[in-house]
Design an enzyme around this catalytic site. Structure first.
Site, PDB file in Angstrom:
ATOM      1  N   HIS A 101     -45.728 -32.770  16.667  1.00  0.00           N
ATOM      2  CA  HIS A 101     -44.652 -31.928  17.224  1.00  0.00           C
ATOM      3  C   HIS A 101     -43.438 -31.914  16.296  1.00  0.00           C
ATOM      4  O   HIS A 101     -42.313 -32.257  16.686  1.00  0.00           O
ATOM      5  CB  HIS A 101     -44.246 -32.418  18.616  1.00  0.00           C
ATOM      6  CG  HIS A 101     -43.642 -31.325  19.462  1.00  0.00           C
ATOM      7  ND1 HIS A 101     -43.802 -31.288  20.818  1.00  0.00           N
ATOM      8  CD2 HIS A 101     -42.876 -30.253  19.139  1.00  0.00           C
ATOM      9  CE1 HIS A 101     -43.161 -30.231  21.302  1.00  0.00           C
ATOM     10  NE2 HIS A 101     -42.587 -29.575  20.293  1.00  0.00           N
ATOM     11  N   ARG A 111     -46.920 -24.708  22.916  1.00  0.00           N
ATOM     12  CA  ARG A 111     -47.037 -25.732  23.951  1.00  0.00           C
ATOM     13  C   ARG A 111     -48.496 -26.158  24.075  1.00  0.00           C
ATOM     14  O   ARG A 111     -49.408 -25.321  24.052  1.00  0.00           O
ATOM     15  CB  ARG A 111     -46.543 -25.208  25.306  1.00  0.00           C
ATOM     16  CG  ARG A 111     -45.029 -25.077  25.431  1.00  0.00           C
ATOM     17  CD  ARG A 111     -44.365 -26.445  25.472  1.00  0.00           C
ATOM     18  NE  ARG A 111     -42.928 -26.373  25.685  1.00  0.00           N
ATOM     19  CZ  ARG A 111     -42.019 -26.345  24.718  1.00  0.00           C
ATOM     20  NH1 ARG A 111     -42.425 -26.333  23.452  1.00  0.00           N
ATOM     21  NH2 ARG A 111     -40.735 -26.319  24.989  1.00  0.00           N
ATOM     22  N   GLU A 135     -47.818 -35.850  25.239  1.00  0.00           N
ATOM     23  CA  GLU A 135     -47.221 -36.356  23.999  1.00  0.00           C
ATOM     24  C   GLU A 135     -46.388 -37.601  24.288  1.00  0.00           C
ATOM     25  O   GLU A 135     -45.712 -37.665  25.307  1.00  0.00           O
ATOM     26  CB  GLU A 135     -46.355 -35.270  23.360  1.00  0.00           C
ATOM     27  CG  GLU A 135     -47.168 -34.055  22.940  1.00  0.00           C
ATOM     28  CD  GLU A 135     -46.329 -32.958  22.306  1.00  0.00           C
ATOM     29  OE1 GLU A 135     -45.085 -32.999  22.430  1.00  0.00           O
ATOM     30  OE2 GLU A 135     -46.902 -32.055  21.686  1.00  0.00           O
TER      31      GLU A 135
END
Length: 315
Positions: free
Chosen positions: A282, A234, A263
């Site tokens: 990601h 994270r 994000e």
């Protein structure tokens, strides 16, 4: 039974089937759901599925039929769990779907930091190597992992898998699960010991109040000079300004991260000004195999709920 998927594109951009879930009710799939449309799209749903859409209190209050939420991920910090608890809405997640995939990606980042494969490949294709008067063209230093120590913060399924792979490289493994947890693995040490003795620090912890911003100026100061940081967990585990400063000063040799605090990354993100940093969007969890497991487990979760047998529930 009305089933709504809020952000299906992330798990299934078109190369998989929702068939196992559509068999369980009237399925509506949205590729992406902006935050302002969540309440409208879930108001008549009995069951909703989501990956990273935000399901806040306001949306839950308007969803009068909502009884069950099945995450399409392991994390669930984007759902108001307390509000669901008040309304007796069950939540399940998807454990262990990406253990091998994310561990593999961890080393993809680490090896790129250590070996800079892409930079050297580009030098070949650009002609720089062709016209070089040197046999071999080392543009950046190479770093060997064998004999080094990797400190793993967060020692769940993924963290342990990373440790197994690290040992195959000849690395020593240190692990940290939290100061208040009883030691159950030989590798477990205190956070301070891990920081002071690791050549590589890899983050695999959930984001909680206790470990938020665990990588910061204070903890970085305790690390070895020339440490490498990897984060596939994270973004909120790292203070981005502090990471940038440590990279630019050389305190941290290099870093590879797949997650950031906000994000998608914004054009003014401070990390874009950092040296020796690899940022990926990601994607550590996105192999086809892992995404298929997400769908399979989600279908099992929903089927269990329908039959009164709760599977992988977190509340």
């Amino acid at each position: 039974m009305n089933i709504v998927i809020l952000d299906g594109y992330l798990v299934n951009p078109g190369d998989l089937s929702w068939g196992k879930i559509s068999e369980l009710g009237n399925l509506k799939v949205y590729d992406i759901t902006p935050k302002e449309l969540v309440a409208e799209r879930v108001k008549n749903a009995d069951i909703i599925l989501l990956n990273n859409s935000i399901v806040a209190k306001e949306a839950i209050e308007k969803a009068n039929n909502l009884k069950y939420i099945s995450m399409l991920a392991t994390g669930y910090d984007n759902v108001d769990v307390e509000e669901c608890k008040k309304r007796r809405i069950k939540i399940s997640n998807i454990p262990s779907y990406g253990t091998d995939t994310v561990a593999q990606f961890t080393f993809a980042l680490l090896l790129e930091v250590c070996n800079n494969v892409k930079i050297h490949s580009d030098a070949v294709f650009s002609g720089d190597y062709t016209y070089s008067d040197k046999y071999g063209l080392p543009l950046k230093k190479q770093y060997e992992l064998s004999g080094k120590t990797i400190g793993i913060i967060g020692y769940g399924n993924i963290g342990k898998k990373v440790g197994e792979i690290a040992k195959a490289f000849g690395m020593k493994v240190l692990a940290y699960r939290g100061e208040n947890k009883g030691k159950i693995y030989d590798e477990e040490v205190s956070l301070e010991y891990l920081l002071e003795n690791s050549d590589v620090i890899s983050l695999h912890a959930k984001l909680t109040e206790e470990n938020a911003e665990i990588i910061n100026t204070k903890t970085i100061s305790k690390m070895k000079n020339g440490v490498i940081i990897i984060n596939v967990a994270r973004g909120g585990l790292i203070v981005e300004e502090d990471l940038k400063e440590a990279l630019n000063s050389g305190k941290i040799l290099g870093a590879g991260i797949d997650v950031i605090t906000t994000e998608p990354i914004q054009k003014d993100n401070i990390l874009l000004k950092a040296n020796n940093l690899i940022i990926t969007p990601h994607i550590a969890w996105t192999t086809r195999e892992a995404r298929q497991r997400i769908i399979d487990i989600a279908a099992d979760n929903i089927r269990g709920y329908i039959n009164g047998k709760y599977i992988n529930t977190i509340n």
